[in-house]
Design a protein around this motif. Sequence first.
Motif, mmCIF file in Angstrom:
data_model
loop_
_atom_site.group_PDB
_atom_site.id
_atom_site.type_symbol
_atom_site.label_atom_id
_atom_site.label_comp_id
_atom_site.label_asym_id
_atom_site.label_seq_id
_atom_site.Cartn_x
_atom_site.Cartn_y
_atom_site.Cartn_z
ATOM 1 N N LEU A 1 42.748 59.969 64.328
ATOM 2 C CA LEU A 1 44.187 60.071 64.064
ATOM 3 C C LEU A 1 44.986 59.318 65.124
ATOM 4 C CD1 LEU A 1 44.564 63.809 62.989
ATOM 5 C CD2 LEU A 1 44.683 61.782 61.527
ATOM 6 N N SER A 2 44.583 59.452 66.374
ATOM 7 C CA SER A 2 45.269 58.745 67.465
ATOM 8 C C SER A 2 45.147 57.235 67.298
ATOM 9 C CB SER A 2 44.704 59.158 68.820
ATOM 10 O OG SER A 2 44.948 60.518 69.054
ATOM 11 N N THR B 1 44.838 55.616 64.548
ATOM 12 C CA THR B 1 45.731 55.221 63.451
ATOM 13 C C THR B 1 47.184 55.219 63.909
ATOM 14 O OG1 THR B 1 44.197 56.146 61.811
ATOM 15 C CG2 THR B 1 46.464 55.759 61.092
ATOM 16 N N VAL B 2 47.602 56.298 64.540
ATOM 17 C CA VAL B 2 48.999 56.423 64.963
ATOM 18 C C VAL B 2 49.360 55.342 65.985
ATOM 19 C CG1 VAL B 2 50.617 57.896 66.245
ATOM 20 C CG2 VAL B 2 49.206 58.868 64.405
ATOM 21 N N LEU C 1 51.472 55.632 59.448
ATOM 22 C CA LEU C 1 51.618 56.381 60.694
ATOM 23 C C LEU C 1 52.055 57.822 60.395
ATOM 24 C CD1 LEU C 1 53.302 55.111 63.902
ATOM 25 C CD2 LEU C 1 53.903 57.323 63.007
ATOM 26 N N LEU C 2 53.043 57.984 59.522
ATOM 27 C CA LEU C 2 53.557 59.322 59.216
ATOM 28 C C LEU C 2 52.528 60.171 58.465
ATOM 29 C CD1 LEU C 2 57.245 58.432 58.283
ATOM 30 C CD2 LEU C 2 56.403 59.521 60.381
ATOM 31 N N ALA D 1 49.298 59.874 58.762
ATOM 32 C CA ALA D 1 48.282 60.247 59.759
ATOM 33 C C ALA D 1 48.774 61.453 60.570
ATOM 34 C CB ALA D 1 47.963 59.067 60.671
ATOM 35 N N LEU D 2 50.033 61.425 60.969
ATOM 36 C CA LEU D 2 50.603 62.585 61.670
ATOM 37 C C LEU D 2 50.659 63.802 60.750
ATOM 38 C CD1 LEU D 2 53.530 60.944 63.680
ATOM 39 C CD2 LEU D 2 51.422 61.948 64.609
ATOM 40 N N GLY D 3 50.815 63.555 59.463
ATOM 41 C CA GLY D 3 50.867 64.632 58.484
ATOM 42 C C GLY D 3 49.598 65.465 58.443
ATOM 43 N N HIS D 4 48.501 64.886 58.893
ATOM 44 C CA HIS D 4 47.245 65.639 58.973
ATOM 45 C C HIS D 4 47.455 66.892 59.824
ATOM 46 C CE1 HIS D 4 42.762 65.859 59.041
ATOM 47 N NE2 HIS D 4 43.016 66.528 60.157
ATOM 48 N N LEU D 5 48.238 66.768 60.873
ATOM 49 C CA LEU D 5 48.470 67.878 61.799
ATOM 50 C C LEU D 5 49.381 68.957 61.212
ATOM 51 C CD1 LEU D 5 48.913 65.721 65.017
ATOM 52 C CD2 LEU D 5 46.846 66.890 64.227
#
Length: 163
Positions: free
Chosen positions: A67-68, A70-71, A99-100, A102-106
């Motif tokens: 994830l990091s 990707t972001v 990017l968003l 990928a952050l959405g995974h969290l």
Amino acid sequence: MDNTSLSTILPFIPVISTTCSLWFAWDQYEFLTLFRKPDLRLLSNQLLPSYFTTFFNRGVPRVLGLLSATVFSCGAILRYSPGTILRDRGAHPWYTAGLLFALGHLIWAPFIIPPIRALRGDAKGKNVAELERWLYIHVWRSLTVDLAAWVCCIVATHKLLFE
């Protein structure tokens, strides 16, 4: 490595990291569904707390690393691409969305943490049921934000490099 080499390699990093994220998610699903087999249910209830704890402790750094990657790679592309090239080629919204997503995974953490805690703490005879709950959320997370991030990064890279 010079700037030309870096600018040639950088757009492929989010494609590679999101591909690996999806692959890892699929592997997790494949390997963990074996515990759901009816003939193994009793044994699975006994083994799952230890197995899942080890599985989770080893998996989290991989997931966060991907994830990091990707972001940060999408962020670097958005920040450091020369001029208006991303907007001119239509890649800017795709990298932003990648990017968003990928952050959405969290964002799924509040839903996924309860079954993880239950499994790691030994839900006694309910470990397989907790695993099924985790797998259900895992699949939906993978099919929404992880798959969307992958598609966005592929489209963005294609637009940037080939259009």
